[in-house]
Design a protein around this motif. Structure first.
Motif, PDB file in Angstrom:
ATOM      1  N   GLU A   1     159.047 -34.966 -42.321  1.00  0.00           N
ATOM      2  CA  GLU A   1     159.065 -35.791 -41.155  1.00  0.00           C
ATOM      3  C   GLU A   1     158.062 -35.096 -40.051  1.00  0.00           C
ATOM      4  O   GLU A   1     158.240 -33.924 -39.833  1.00  0.00           O
ATOM      5  N   THR A   2     157.220 -35.922 -39.480  1.00  0.00           N
ATOM      6  CA  THR A   2     156.573 -35.688 -38.170  1.00  0.00           C
ATOM      7  C   THR A   2     156.874 -36.465 -37.394  1.00  0.00           C
ATOM      8  O   THR A   2     157.673 -37.460 -37.419  1.00  0.00           O
TER       9      THR A   2
ATOM     10  N   TYR B   1     156.258 -39.997 -41.842  1.00  0.00           N
ATOM     11  CA  TYR B   1     157.049 -39.322 -43.175  1.00  0.00           C
ATOM     12  C   TYR B   1     155.982 -39.189 -44.088  1.00  0.00           C
ATOM     13  O   TYR B   1     155.152 -39.912 -44.260  1.00  0.00           O
ATOM     14  N   THR B   2     156.020 -38.146 -44.652  1.00  0.00           N
ATOM     15  CA  THR B   2     155.361 -37.877 -45.993  1.00  0.00           C
ATOM     16  C   THR B   2     156.243 -37.573 -47.163  1.00  0.00           C
ATOM     17  O   THR B   2     156.896 -36.717 -47.119  1.00  0.00           O
TER      18      THR B   2
ATOM     19  N   GLN C   1     156.256 -36.879 -51.189  1.00  0.00           N
ATOM     20  CA  GLN C   1     155.717 -36.417 -52.402  1.00  0.00           C
ATOM     21  C   GLN C   1     156.823 -36.578 -53.684  1.00  0.00           C
ATOM     22  O   GLN C   1     157.574 -36.046 -53.560  1.00  0.00           O
TER      23      GLN C   1
ATOM     24  N   ALA D   1     151.455 -48.219 -44.155  1.00  0.00           N
ATOM     25  CA  ALA D   1     151.683 -47.184 -45.008  1.00  0.00           C
ATOM     26  C   ALA D   1     150.481 -47.022 -46.129  1.00  0.00           C
ATOM     27  O   ALA D   1     149.769 -47.835 -46.540  1.00  0.00           O
ATOM     28  N   LYS D   2     150.426 -45.822 -46.608  1.00  0.00           N
ATOM     29  CA  LYS D   2     149.320 -45.449 -47.689  1.00  0.00           C
ATOM     30  C   LYS D   2     149.928 -44.640 -48.830  1.00  0.00           C
ATOM     31  O   LYS D   2     150.978 -43.983 -48.542  1.00  0.00           O
TER      32      LYS D   2
ATOM     33  N   LYS E   1     148.664 -42.621 -52.374  1.00  0.00           N
ATOM     34  CA  LYS E   1     147.836 -42.023 -53.271  1.00  0.00           C
ATOM     35  C   LYS E   1     148.326 -41.177 -54.324  1.00  0.00           C
ATOM     36  O   LYS E   1     149.442 -40.797 -54.121  1.00  0.00           O
TER      37      LYS E   1
ATOM     38  N   THR F   1     151.913 -39.431 -53.503  1.00  0.00           N
ATOM     39  CA  THR F   1     151.869 -39.142 -51.806  1.00  0.00           C
ATOM     40  C   THR F   1     151.952 -40.341 -51.237  1.00  0.00           C
ATOM     41  O   THR F   1     150.984 -41.222 -51.339  1.00  0.00           O
TER      42      THR F   1
ATOM     43  N   ASN G   1     152.134 -41.637 -47.591  1.00  0.00           N
ATOM     44  CA  ASN G   1     152.085 -41.391 -45.968  1.00  0.00           C
ATOM     45  C   ASN G   1     152.987 -42.654 -45.320  1.00  0.00           C
ATOM     46  O   ASN G   1     152.229 -43.934 -45.150  1.00  0.00           O
TER      47      ASN G   1
ATOM     48  N   PRO H   1     153.889 -44.246 -41.887  1.00  0.00           N
ATOM     49  CA  PRO H   1     154.285 -44.073 -40.387  1.00  0.00           C
ATOM     50  C   PRO H   1     155.368 -44.711 -39.918  1.00  0.00           C
ATOM     51  O   PRO H   1     155.719 -45.866 -40.488  1.00  0.00           O
TER      52      PRO H   1
END
Length: 142
Positions: free
Chosen positions: A44-45, A49-50, A52, A115-116, A118, A125, A127, A129
């Motif tokens: 979390e930032t 969130y990220t 994996q 959201a993204k 990859k 992964t 990403n 927000p």
């Protein structure tokens, strides 16, 4: 009594220790992975969130991600490709087909539109927000 020994645990370990390489398990006998076998790291930032997730050996087209509020759902279709060539005898096959899925909740809602995702070398992964909650608006009283 609920403690049954499943095929592939105690006896396999016994034969592996006694005579490694001697005991060969039947073809296609292993169960599908449990949902917890899609291993994830969540960080979390301030802005989001990220995530994996390990999904090795799965084609990008066979991975499905859905977001609903703060719930992230991962699903992967695993396909086995059996090839039998002339003069070849398969002694063991641990590859399988089926689907594995996992869902988990994040502390805050995700902005799905931003959201993204990859997929590279077996690692998915995401990403994600955080959804920006607008501040409360004051109403004028008439």
């Amino acid at each position: 009594m609920n403690s049954l020994v499943t095929r592939g645990s105690l006896f396999d370990d016994f034969f592996k220790d006694i005579a490694p390489g001697f005991y060969v398990r039947p073809l296609h006998g292993d169960n599908l992975p449990s949902p917890s076998q899609i291993k994830v790291d969540v960080k979390e930032t301030e802005g989001g969130y990220t995530v994996q997730a390990e999904v090795p050996g799965v084609a990008k087209e066979d991975i499905h991600v859905s977001l609903e509020g703060n719930v992230v759902s991962l699903r992967a279709e695993v396909r086995q490709h059996d090839e039998k060539r002339e003069g070849e005898k398969v002694l063991r096959s641990e590859r399988y087909f089926g689907a594995v899925a996992r869902s988990f909740q994040l502390p805050a809602d995700v902005d799905a539109a931003q959201a993204k995702a990859k997929y590279d070398n077996g690692v998915l992964t995401l990403n994600l927000p955080k959804k920006v909650n607008k501040a409360a608006q004051r109403l004028n009283i008439e």
